[in-house]
Scaffold this motif. Sequence first.
Motif, PDB file in Angstrom:
ATOM      1  N   ARG A 155      -0.092  -9.032   2.189  1.00 36.15           N
ATOM      2  CA  ARG A 155      -0.531  -9.011   0.795  1.00 36.15           C
ATOM      3  C   ARG A 155       0.534  -8.413  -0.117  1.00 36.15           C
ATOM      4  NH1 ARG A 155      -6.276  -6.576  -0.464  1.00 36.15           N
ATOM      5  NH2 ARG A 155      -5.515  -5.161   1.113  1.00 36.15           N
ATOM      6  N   ASP A 156       1.234  -7.387   0.349  1.00 39.14           N
ATOM      7  CA  ASP A 156       2.280  -6.766  -0.465  1.00 39.14           C
ATOM      8  C   ASP A 156       3.432  -7.729  -0.716  1.00 39.14           C
ATOM      9  OD1 ASP A 156       0.834  -4.464  -0.581  1.00 39.14           O
ATOM     10  OD2 ASP A 156       1.934  -3.473   1.037  1.00 39.14           O
TER      11      ASP A 156
ATOM     12  N   SER B 232       2.382 -10.428  -3.134  1.00 33.75           N
ATOM     13  CA  SER B 232       2.359  -9.857  -4.490  1.00 33.75           C
ATOM     14  C   SER B 232       3.765  -9.690  -5.020  1.00 33.75           C
ATOM     15  CB  SER B 232       1.652  -8.504  -4.478  1.00 33.75           C
ATOM     16  OG  SER B 232       0.351  -8.637  -4.018  1.00 33.75           O
TER      17      SER B 232
ATOM     18  N   SER C 226      10.106  -5.701  -7.551  1.00 31.93           N
ATOM     19  CA  SER C 226       9.517  -6.714  -6.680  1.00 31.93           C
ATOM     20  C   SER C 226      10.314  -6.857  -5.389  1.00 31.93           C
ATOM     21  CB  SER C 226       9.408  -8.043  -7.407  1.00 31.93           C
ATOM     22  OG  SER C 226      10.692  -8.512  -7.778  1.00 31.93           O
TER      23      SER C 226
END
Length: 165
Positions: free
Chosen positions: A11-12, A15, A61
């Motif tokens: 999930r990280d 994202s 990011s």
Amino acid sequence: MQSTALPRLNRDRVSGLIFLLVCLIYGYQATQIQLFPGDEYEAFTARTLPYLLTASGIIMSLLLIVMSPTNICSTSTCENTNESSLDWRLLGAFVALMTAYGVGLTWLGFVLATSLFLLVGFWLLGERRKAVLFGASFPFVTVFWLLLTKVLDIYLEPGYLFLSF
């Protein structure tokens, strides 16, 4: 010969990839900002802050993508990472809040719309202390507005509400 498995997307990382894509699109849009004649010789132009935001977003990011854990866990230890644990209601509330902010910015102006956006956003995230809700939203936005309009001479939307007075 067995090939090595690619690290799984978690999930990280997803994202981080989505945030990286948004930052790249924003950075491209920042190149389209029109400059006044002679601005190319100025140290701070209308493109400077968007470029800084783009660079910091790309760095954050990439850090999120690189530093996210790569361990593949068994089903017994990763029970809270399935899709049923995602808070879709909160996501929908934030999408609605961002839409209302975009619409309300023209009518309420930067200071009031941004302050209300932060106040409601903090409330949605679970903050209920009034001192934090009001102390973190209105003073921060006012100082930010003063910095941008008075020091950097950047135009911000005053809003139809304030123009009517």
